[in-house]
Design a protein around this motif. Structure first.
Motif, PDB file in Angstrom:
ATOM      1  N   LEU A  70       0.845  -1.193   0.000  1.00 13.74           N
ATOM      2  CA  LEU A  70       0.000   0.000   0.000  1.00 13.74           C
ATOM      3  C   LEU A  70       0.879   1.242   0.000  1.00 13.74           C
ATOM      4  CD1 LEU A  70      -2.719   1.560   0.412  1.00 13.74           C
ATOM      5  CD2 LEU A  70      -2.388   1.243   2.861  1.00 13.74           C
ATOM      6  N   ALA A  72       0.628   4.937   0.769  1.00 15.89           N
ATOM      7  CA  ALA A  72      -0.312   5.838   1.450  1.00 15.89           C
ATOM      8  C   ALA A  72       0.356   7.183   1.692  1.00 15.89           C
ATOM      9  CB  ALA A  72      -0.750   5.229   2.778  1.00 15.89           C
ATOM     10  N   LYS A  79       2.833   9.301  -5.048  1.00 15.17           N
ATOM     11  CA  LYS A  79       2.491   7.857  -4.948  1.00 15.17           C
ATOM     12  C   LYS A  79       2.445   7.222  -6.338  1.00 15.17           C
ATOM     13  CE  LYS A  79      -1.330   8.778  -2.752  1.00 15.17           C
ATOM     14  NZ  LYS A  79      -1.133  10.239  -2.629  1.00 15.17           N
ATOM     15  N   GLU A 297      -6.287   4.939  -6.274  1.00  7.92           N
ATOM     16  CA  GLU A 297      -7.478   5.312  -5.481  1.00  7.92           C
ATOM     17  C   GLU A 297      -8.256   4.079  -5.010  1.00  7.92           C
ATOM     18  OE1 GLU A 297     -10.495   6.622  -9.143  1.00  7.92           O
ATOM     19  OE2 GLU A 297      -9.440   8.196  -8.034  1.00  7.92           O
ATOM     20  N   HIS A 299      -9.419   3.195  -2.267  1.00  7.59           N
ATOM     21  CA  HIS A 299     -10.553   3.423  -1.360  1.00  7.59           C
ATOM     22  C   HIS A 299     -11.892   3.426  -2.095  1.00  7.59           C
ATOM     23  CE1 HIS A 299      -8.960   7.351  -2.678  1.00  7.59           C
ATOM     24  NE2 HIS A 299     -10.239   7.627  -2.893  1.00  7.59           N
ATOM     25  N   THR A 325      -3.568   5.130  -2.066  1.00  6.40           N
ATOM     26  CA  THR A 325      -4.718   5.902  -1.571  1.00  6.40           C
ATOM     27  C   THR A 325      -4.230   7.161  -0.876  1.00  6.40           C
ATOM     28  OG1 THR A 325      -6.675   5.864  -0.156  1.00  6.40           O
ATOM     29  CG2 THR A 325      -4.793   4.600   0.604  1.00  6.40           C
ATOM     30  N   ASN A 326      -5.067   8.221  -0.902  1.00 10.27           N
ATOM     31  CA  ASN A 326      -4.729   9.458  -0.182  1.00 10.27           C
ATOM     32  C   ASN A 326      -5.731   9.723   0.949  1.00 10.27           C
ATOM     33  OD1 ASN A 326      -7.034  10.300  -1.529  1.00 10.27           O
ATOM     34  ND2 ASN A 326      -5.915  11.451  -3.092  1.00 10.27           N
ATOM     35  N   ARG A 327      -6.538   8.722   1.302  1.00 13.31           N
ATOM     36  CA  ARG A 327      -7.551   8.893   2.350  1.00 13.31           C
ATOM     37  C   ARG A 327      -7.007   8.512   3.722  1.00 13.31           C
ATOM     38  NH1 ARG A 327     -12.680   9.508  -0.230  1.00 13.31           N
ATOM     39  NH2 ARG A 327     -12.076  10.532  -2.176  1.00 13.31           N
ATOM     40  N   GLY A 328      -7.573   9.140   4.766  1.00  7.95           N
ATOM     41  CA  GLY A 328      -7.237   8.773   6.139  1.00  7.95           C
ATOM     42  C   GLY A 328      -8.244   7.740   6.633  1.00  7.95           C
ATOM     43  N   HIS A 341      -7.708   4.292   5.750  1.00  8.60           N
ATOM     44  CA  HIS A 341      -7.583   4.304   4.289  1.00  8.60           C
ATOM     45  C   HIS A 341      -8.811   3.721   3.578  1.00  8.60           C
ATOM     46  CE1 HIS A 341      -3.473   5.207   5.269  1.00  8.60           C
ATOM     47  NE2 HIS A 341      -3.280   4.024   5.803  1.00  8.60           N
ATOM     48  N   ILE A 353       2.992  -1.437   4.125  1.00  8.36           N
ATOM     49  CA  ILE A 353       2.579  -0.043   3.905  1.00  8.36           C
ATOM     50  C   ILE A 353       3.816   0.848   3.728  1.00  8.36           C
ATOM     51  CG2 ILE A 353       1.285   1.919   4.825  1.00  8.36           C
ATOM     52  CD1 ILE A 353      -0.403  -0.122   6.400  1.00  8.36           C
ATOM     53  N   THR A 355       4.781   4.816   3.184  1.00  5.92           N
ATOM     54  CA  THR A 355       4.193   6.157   3.313  1.00  5.92           C
ATOM     55  C   THR A 355       5.031   7.180   2.543  1.00  5.92           C
ATOM     56  OG1 THR A 355       5.411   6.547   5.364  1.00  5.92           O
ATOM     57  CG2 THR A 355       3.170   5.703   5.562  1.00  5.92           C
TER      58      THR A 355
END
Length: 464
Positions: A70, A72, A79, A297, A299, A325-328, A341, A353, A355
């Motif tokens: 992942l 992230a 990314k 993307e 998510h 993904t760019n989501r929290g 995520h 993961i 980062t």
């Protein structure tokens, strides 16, 4: 007398479009897998690039398959650039399939079928077979053209030699065309497949190399082949499992690859193909090359897709899965539950993961330099400093978008180098997210369906 107009003829050249990541050439690592600060179009993100490099090394050594990674990080932290760098570093033989998670919801086929096709597009099969090949150095190519066009077919002779023998071959129309397409000339070392008639240029002969010869940097010099001209050689073809699926599931066979409309492929066809590939592996005719499947993307996938990925990764012929993904902490699509995520915990537990961190001001400046070079825009030093400040205050993506627009503004005023005034002009014309939000808050009462109290009061007065 009627005037005869000759039709215009133009050379067809491939149009190179400049994309968001067209400047990426690789991951920018040295021989010991240590990341350089600026290399191959990559800037910064040293820990993330080193982690991606280790994964790349494992893929190339074929020690790993069915793993998932992942990427992230915040929007605009590189990314997708890291994923593109991995694709470039893998080379042509290792398959790299890329898709956006939102694509699955706009296809005519089911989500699981689309994911299965994506998985099989990322698994390569290296098929070995023996073929009759004529290999030698071209001594001379003679083509006899008929005096009047269309009356008789072209004929010609091809003289090939090795270190031990020399032979003259009579050429037909198709062979002359194939040699013409390959731009074969005397001094080239070529290989001709006897079955298909395909001509492959291996390089220039060392005996023909001279200091004054005008040759490109990509020209390879090879030795003149030894032994006989006709040889039995092992030919290697690289195809993906998805390509084999399509060819075997459609009546039009190989042409089905070009129609685009593959549709759903029956599981029986895939099972038969897997059995056949397994037989080839046992006989030593084929080799499985697990590639990389990149899903951006991630998510946007729903709980059904995540369940499918959990099962698919356990398959012995699964590729390396790289998701970004760019989501929290957000809702898992298709459920009411929240998760980091937007990925279920059971799948998240399978992921390594990596980062990515926001870029510093110095790194933004280096990226702007690279993009100016890629987009062929000459920019003054002051303009680059101003653009760097804009990138820090707004976002890197906004700053990169301004480059081409400011070059057009410079052209309009008939300038040669982009100055600060061009950047300011474009900055005033195109809003960034912060200024757009501020403008919206100031004038939101004048927009449609505004839910503020002022808008409600105004609506009531209009009704009364």
């Amino acid at each position: 007398m009627a005037e005869i107009k000759l039709s215009d003829s133009r050379d067809l050249t491939r149009i190179e479009r400049i994309g968001a990541h067209s400047h990426i050439r690789g991951l920018g690592l040295d021989s010991s897998l240590e990341p350089r600060s600026v290399s191959d179009g990559m800037v910064g993100q040293l820990p993330a690039r080193k982690a991606a490099g280790l994964l790349l090394h494992m893929i190339k050594s074929s020690n790993v398959s069915g793993r998932a990674v992942l990427l992230a990080g915040q929007p605009g932290t590189g990314k997708t650039a890291i994923a593109m760098g991995m694709a470039k570093s893998l080379g042509a033989d290792t398959p790299f399939a890329s898709l956006s998670a939102s694509e699955l919801f706009s296809l005519d086929i089911s989500k699981t079928e689309a994911l299965t096709q994506a998985f099989r597009r990322a698994i390569g099969v290296r098929i070995k077979e023996e073929a009759e090949v004529i290999e030698g150095e071209v001594v001379e190519v003679q083509v006899d053209r008929p005096a009047t066009a269309g009356v008789a077919a072209k004929t010609g002779k091809l003289t090939l030699k090795t270190t031990e023998m020399e032979t003259v071959y009579e050429l037909g129309g198709k062979m002359i065309e194939a040699l013409g397409k390959a731009k074969v000339q005397s001094g080239d070392v070529i290989a001709i497949d006897k079955v298909s008639g395909k001509v492959t240029k291996l390089g220039r002969s060392f005996s023909r190399s001279r200091d004054y010869d005008a040759v490109g940097s990509q020209t390879r010099f090879v030795q003149c082949p030894d032994g006989e001209l006709q040889k039995r050689k092992e030919v290697v073809h690289c195809v993906t499992l998805h390509e084999i699926d399509v060819i075997n599931s459609r009546t039009q066979g190989f042409l089905a690859l070009f129609t685009g409309d593959t549709g759903e492929i029956r599981s029986e066809v895939r099972e038969q193909i897997d059995t056949k590939v397994a037989e080839w592996r046992e006989e030593g005719k084929a080799e499985i090359v697990p590639g990389v499947l990149f899903i951006d993307e991630v998510h946007m996938l729903d709980i059904e897709c995540f369940s499918f990925l959990n099962r698919a990764l356990e398959n012995e012929m699964a590729p390396i899965l790289v998701v970004a993904t760019n989501r929290g902490i957000t809702t898992i699509r298709g459920t009411n539950y929240k998760s980091p995520h937007g990925i279920p915990i059971d799948l998240l537990d399978r992921l390594l993961i990596i980062t990515t961190q926001p870029y510093s001001e110095h790194e933004i400046r280096q990226i702007i330099d690279i993009r100016c070079q890629e987009e062929d825009v000459e920019m003054a030093e002051e303009a680059k400093l101003l653009l760097t400040k804009i990138g820090v205050d707004t976002s890197l993506r906004y700053a990169i978008h301004i480059i081409t627009a400011s070059a057009l503004a410079c052209q309009k005023r008939k300038g040669k180098i982009v100055e600060s005034e061009d950047i300011r002009r474009v900055y005033e014309l195109f809003l960034d997210v912060k200024r757009s939000t501020q403008y919206l808050m100031e004038y939101q009462s004048q927009y449609m369906f505004s839910e503020t109290e002022d808008a409600d009061e105004e609506a009531n007065t209009m009704i009364s």
